[in-house]
Structures are given as C-alpha cells and as structure tokens.
Motif scaffolding. Sequence first.
Motif, PDB file in Angstrom:
ATOM      1  N   LYS A  34      -4.363  -6.880  -5.982  1.00 55.42           N
ATOM      2  CA  LYS A  34      -5.333  -6.686  -6.727  1.00 55.42           C
ATOM      3  C   LYS A  34      -6.405  -7.452  -7.136  1.00 55.42           C
ATOM      4  N   PHE A  70      -6.420  -1.716   0.488  1.00 56.20           N
ATOM      5  CA  PHE A  70      -7.014  -3.213   0.444  1.00 56.20           C
ATOM      6  C   PHE A  70      -7.656  -3.769   1.342  1.00 56.20           C
ATOM      7  N   GLU A 120      -8.100  -9.176  -3.901  1.00 57.38           N
ATOM      8  CA  GLU A 120      -8.526  -8.327  -3.148  1.00 57.38           C
ATOM      9  C   GLU A 120     -10.501  -8.070  -3.773  1.00 57.38           C
ATOM     10  N   GLU A 121     -10.180  -8.308  -5.128  1.00 60.15           N
ATOM     11  CA  GLU A 121     -11.222  -8.340  -5.705  1.00 60.15           C
ATOM     12  C   GLU A 121     -12.456  -9.420  -5.973  1.00 60.15           C
ATOM     13  N   CYS A 127     -10.740  -4.802   1.540  1.00 62.70           N
ATOM     14  CA  CYS A 127     -11.575  -6.611   1.809  1.00 62.70           C
ATOM     15  C   CYS A 127     -10.320  -7.543   2.021  1.00 62.70           C
ATOM     16  N   VAL A 128      -9.270  -7.357   1.374  1.00 64.72           N
ATOM     17  CA  VAL A 128      -7.602  -8.263   2.142  1.00 64.72           C
ATOM     18  C   VAL A 128      -7.666  -7.425   3.913  1.00 64.72           C
ATOM     19  N   GLU A 170       1.355  -1.239  -0.048  1.00 60.01           N
ATOM     20  CA  GLU A 170       0.288  -0.103   0.258  1.00 60.01           C
ATOM     21  C   GLU A 170       0.556   1.680   0.113  1.00 60.01           C
TER      22      GLU A 170
END
Length: 341
Positions: free
Chosen positions: A174, A70, A177-178, A72-73, A63
């Motif tokens: 990434k 991120f 994260e999705e 969600c992670v 980051e």
Amino acid sequence: MRTSEFHLAANRRQHFAALEPKVWLETSLLRTWVIADPQVIAKVLRSRHAVILSVEEFIDSIERAYDVTFPCVRFAARHLPLFLEGDIHAERRRSFSRYLASRMAELERHLPDLVAGRLEPFRRKGVVDLVSEVTGPLVRDINSIFVERQVTEEIGALNLLDLFALNKSVRRFKDLEERVGRAIAFLAAEGEDEDLLGSRFSALTMGFETLMTMLTEDLHTAFHDHAGDRVRLPDYPIETGVPLSYRRAGSDFEMGGYAFKAGDLLRLQMQTTGYSGRRADRETMFGAGTHSCVGKQASLRIWNALKQAFDAMEVRGRVKASELVPSHYMVRHSFVHVEVI
C-alpha cells in the motif's frame, strides 16, 4: 555480523576479501545461498537457469488474500525491465534503450556545467555534506534531463527501488502504491502513450538511487582512502549503485563447483565485483547477460565527467562523519560529512 548487513559494513572490502568460503548455503530449510565471489556472480547472471524474482506473483497473492488492487505497482511491473523475462523483457529493454539514447545529446550539452556547478562546495575550506550539497543536487539535475521534468527533493525521496525489496507485506504494498502513484503523476503528460511514460518511469526508478549511491559511495571512499592528502577518484567506479541482486534457480544446475536446486534463492553480493583486482570482475558491477544495466554507458559518462572535474580541483580533505539508513538491500546515506582542508 549478519549476512543482511554485509553491504552496509564500513570495513566490507576487507571483510569480503577475508571471507572463506565465498559461496555458501546460508539456510538449508529455505534454501538461500550467499554468493560473494565475483566470478561466480558473473556466471549466475549469465545463466539461463537463474531467473529473476516475479513481482507479479507477490502482487497476485497479496491482492487475492486481502481483496485489494495495486494498479500503480502493476504498472511498474509491466515496464521495469528487471521485472520481465523473455520476449517482453527484450522488447521493453529495446524501447528503454532507445529512450535513453534520445536523451544523451541533451545530457552531453549540460553535463560539464552541471558537474562544475555542483562541485563548487569543495572550493571552500570546512565541512561539506556530500549528500545534500553535492551528489543529491547533481543527481536531481541529471535525472531531470532523463525524465524531461525538474526532479524535486520530494520526488527524489520516493525511494522507488523499494519495488525490488523482498519483504513485501500488504502494508508495504500500500505504501509503494502511493509512492509509485506520485511518481507516475509527476511524469505523465496528457495525450502521451504508456510506453513513453514507462520509459520515463524506468529512468527515474533505475537511475536515481543507483547513481546517487555510486557517486556518494565513491566520493566517500576516496576521501577516506586519501585522508588528509589530495583526493583523487579512480578511473573506474569501485562502489556499485546496486550492492545486492537476487535470482532464483529455475531448475537444478551446477556452477563453479556448487549444486543449486530449483527454487533456491541466490543472493548476489554485487559489491564484491568492484573490489576485485580483475577489470572483467569490476565491469560486472553493471550486471551481465540479458539483464545487464541499460544505463551503463550513461553512468560511465557521468562518472568520467565527475572524475575529470573533481581531480582538476586538487581537493584535500578527510571524512568527518557519515550515517547510513538501515536497509537490507540498498546503501542509502543520511549524510556524509567531509572536511575540506
């Protein structure tokens, strides 16, 4: 054979048995150890000197370097017990244990019928794909009970255990994260607190691929070992759903005659525990110490139900073909075709 491929080798039981030594320093520059001795693995898992790898450190560095976030992670890192240490780990573990216990009565009610239904393909002669026809549907059924949502093939294919992969780049973060975001959206309900969502997420993440690997690999092994004869499952699983686990030496320490230095990466070849002739070693396939598998009893209950129903069918068959998905830390199957005769 490269060390990173040991867990995927078709002859790995024989390979691990012949290994000498079973513990060695693979790279002195990066200080990476390979541990393929079940008894040393158990000691490392219980050692206060061997700590888990921090995903928060990975996230922080990525980051900062790329000016991205991120969330969600980070949610996953807050709730998966295997990412936590100390008091927060104990708290999350207790919470997750209570959640799993609350779902066990529902599992017990439906498990016999679920297993019987998903074993139906073995009643016909011909080729059966274990992955798409048996274990895949069964594991989705079981996880639907644990997460209180109907798990679809799409959700099952999110490969959430990639959260534990070591080779995390910004691109991989990434992508994670999705995928994690899709899982959270699937599991969330309006008005529920984060703790409940975290328990559902932990159940899906830790219970899908690990159970899928254990059931598929053990059925695969049974058809291979009993080729052409009546196929029977062992009383206790041989193949673990977690073929590898990693720890880092938090300080200098000695164990089993080996000297580990602070910062050393310890690659634990967990599969060797299932191949041991000692029952105590085989039980270590579910971990040991503070990070032992919260879902061990549920997994063994599922295994016993599968074994009882499958053995009663007196299936005869052999493996025709199989294919693994390349992975440096997991055993993932594209297909396992067995011929019922």
